[in-house]
Motif scaffolding. Structure first.
Motif, PDB file in Angstrom:
ATOM      1  N   THR A  10       0.847  -1.203   0.000  1.00 19.15           N
ATOM      2  CA  THR A  10       0.000   0.000   0.000  1.00 19.15           C
ATOM      3  C   THR A  10       0.875   1.243   0.000  1.00 19.15           C
ATOM      4  O   THR A  10       1.044   1.898   1.023  1.00 19.15           O
ATOM      5  N   GLY A  14      -1.251   5.697  -3.219  1.00 18.78           N
ATOM      6  CA  GLY A  14      -2.076   4.708  -3.890  1.00 18.78           C
ATOM      7  C   GLY A  14      -3.541   4.865  -3.497  1.00 18.78           C
ATOM      8  O   GLY A  14      -3.896   5.749  -2.722  1.00 18.78           O
ATOM      9  N   ASP A  15      -4.376   4.002  -4.016  1.00 24.73           N
ATOM     10  CA  ASP A  15      -5.801   4.067  -3.718  1.00 24.73           C
ATOM     11  C   ASP A  15      -6.051   3.457  -2.334  1.00 24.73           C
ATOM     12  O   ASP A  15      -5.905   2.246  -2.155  1.00 24.73           O
ATOM     13  N   ALA A  18      -8.282   0.380  -2.122  1.00 30.09           N
ATOM     14  CA  ALA A  18      -7.924  -0.841  -2.829  1.00 30.09           C
ATOM     15  C   ALA A  18      -7.948  -2.063  -1.908  1.00 30.09           C
ATOM     16  O   ALA A  18      -8.003  -3.198  -2.376  1.00 30.09           O
ATOM     17  N   ARG A  21     -11.716  -4.857  -1.490  1.00 33.70           N
ATOM     18  CA  ARG A  21     -12.058  -6.145  -2.104  1.00 33.70           C
ATOM     19  C   ARG A  21     -11.363  -7.320  -1.395  1.00 33.70           C
ATOM     20  O   ARG A  21     -12.020  -8.295  -1.013  1.00 33.70           O
TER      21      ARG A  21
END
Length: 405
Positions: A10, A14-15, A18, A21
């Motif tokens: 991570t 970054g997102d 993410a 999920r």
């Protein structure tokens, strides 16, 4: 039986969402996850998992440096995360949309994601590529929208340093009246602001609550799936007790132990009458069901036979006008056993700090070594970076000793 482990890098920028999920899959019985921006941490945890195995039913491994600097890799079971989400929902009055303002690889950020998944809501994440500030907070809160037709509320989880920034700004960029009003408009529009991760200054709490912010102080740690005591009262299903001055927390939110560290697990976790307990490193009192954390078991300084809590000394220093935060520790001393050292954030001087402590607690407890800066060094979690401050103060002490020699 064991479960597979999925390492997730991570990187900053970054997102932050993410993780949703793979975390959802983990909560549904899939591979456990471990997230970190540090590839070395992921490699270490992966190696430990291959050697020791990740117990079946684990959803996530949360890696922290630990207050002593010793790495810990805490196993969070699916059942514990679900129990924590259920208890939080019950205490706050219903499910809600969460604002993610903390890194998702730490337990507070992971809990925002976990609660969202288990509540069936979609969180809104701040951009962690830039430092936390009021404009980013307001922009993220605007994306939360208004209350949903189904009654979903709006929540945020912050650390004290973030709340202080929204109300006061930083030494090099204080907020003006207009920006403070804009930040307060967002804060007061939230149904709850969970505040944890570090001791909150009473003055900060009073100002926020006085302005109408629904602040709830939380107490907990990775080993309890984050905060499990809200405003001093344990969440539903959680038990708190104080044994010989040490706080113990028990219930379904308690972690499974430490990955690859059976000795550490045996020392910190215990089972009693069907309840799993975690023995914290904190001291406290429990009166009429209200838990008050008074300090750390390892923060007692013994200087020349005189014992004092580092927390008490820090709180005394914070009484000084212009002081925002203070960190106090005991450094090794060949004559006194330990010498008092302080790192002070704000507009004051070392002489003023010593004079104030001397007047309040006596000259023997006044810090021999004082470093004054604009702010305390902080970890990405918003907690003070204790290890860095201790190391820097030790270096200062060594330089001081060299000059005296």
């Amino acid at each position: 039986m064991t479960v597979d482990l999925l390492p997730l890098l991570t990187p900053r920028g970054g997102d932050p969402l993410a993780l949703l999920r793979p975390l959802a899959a983990a909560l549904d019985g899939g591979s456990a996850i471990v997230a970190s921006p540090d590839p070395q941490v992921l490699a270490t945890v992966t190696a430990l998992a291959e050697q020791a195995g990740v117990p079946d039913g684990t959803a996530a491994v949360v890696s922290t440096s630990g207050s002593s600097g010793t790495p810990k890799h805490t196993l969070l079971p699916v059942t514990a995360l679900r129990a924590s989400a259920d208890a939080t929902r019950d205490r706050l009055g219903g499910p809600g949309r969460w604002l993610l303002a903390l890194p998702g690889h730490y337990v507070a950020g992971l809990q925002v994601l976990s609660r969202s998944l288990l509540d069936g809501t979609v969180p809104v994440a701040m951009d962690d590529a830039v430092p936390f500030d009021g404009s980013g907070f307001r922009a993220a809160a605007a994306r939360l929208g208004t209350a949903h037709p189904d009654g979903n509320r709006r929540y945020a989880s912050l650390v004290p340093a973030q709340l202080a920034l929204l109300l006061d700004g930083t030494p090099d960029r204080p907020v003006d009246a207009a920006e403070r009003a804009a930040n307060l408009a967002v804060l007061t529009g939230l149904d709850a602001v969970l505040l944890g991760g570090a001791r909150a200054d009473p003055g900060l709490l009073a100002r926020a609550r006085g302005a109408g912010v629904r602040v709830i102080t939380t107490y907990g740690m990775s080993e309890t799936c984050g905060g499990c005591v809200y405003d001093g009262v344990p969440l539903s299903g959680v038990r708190a007790e104080v044994d010989d001055g040490i706080v113990r927390l028990g219930g379904p939110v308690v972690a499974g132990g430490y990955l690859g560290d059976p000795r550490g697990t045996a020392a910190a976790f215990t089972e009693r009458e069907g309840t799993r307990w975690f023995i914290t490193s904190d001291t406290g009192t429990l009166e009429d069901g209200l838990l008050t954390v008074t300090g750390r078991a390892d923060d007692v300084i013994n200087t020349g036979g005189l014992k004092v809590s580092a927390t008490v000394l820090a709180q005394t220093i914070e009484e000084l006008p212009g002081v925002r935060d203070a960190f106090v520790t005991g450094l090794p001393d060949p004559l006194w056993g330990q010498r008092v050292a302080a790192w002070v954030a704000g507009s004051t001087t070392a002489d003023a700090v010593r004079a104030h402590v001397s007047a309040r607690l006596g000259g023997r407890l006044a810090p021999k070594l004082v470093r004054c800066t604009d702010a305390l060094p902080m970890l990405p979690t918003g907690k003070p970076d204790r290890q860095r401050m201790i190391e820097d103060l030790n270096q200062m002490a060594a330089q001081w000793a060299g000059q005296e020699a």
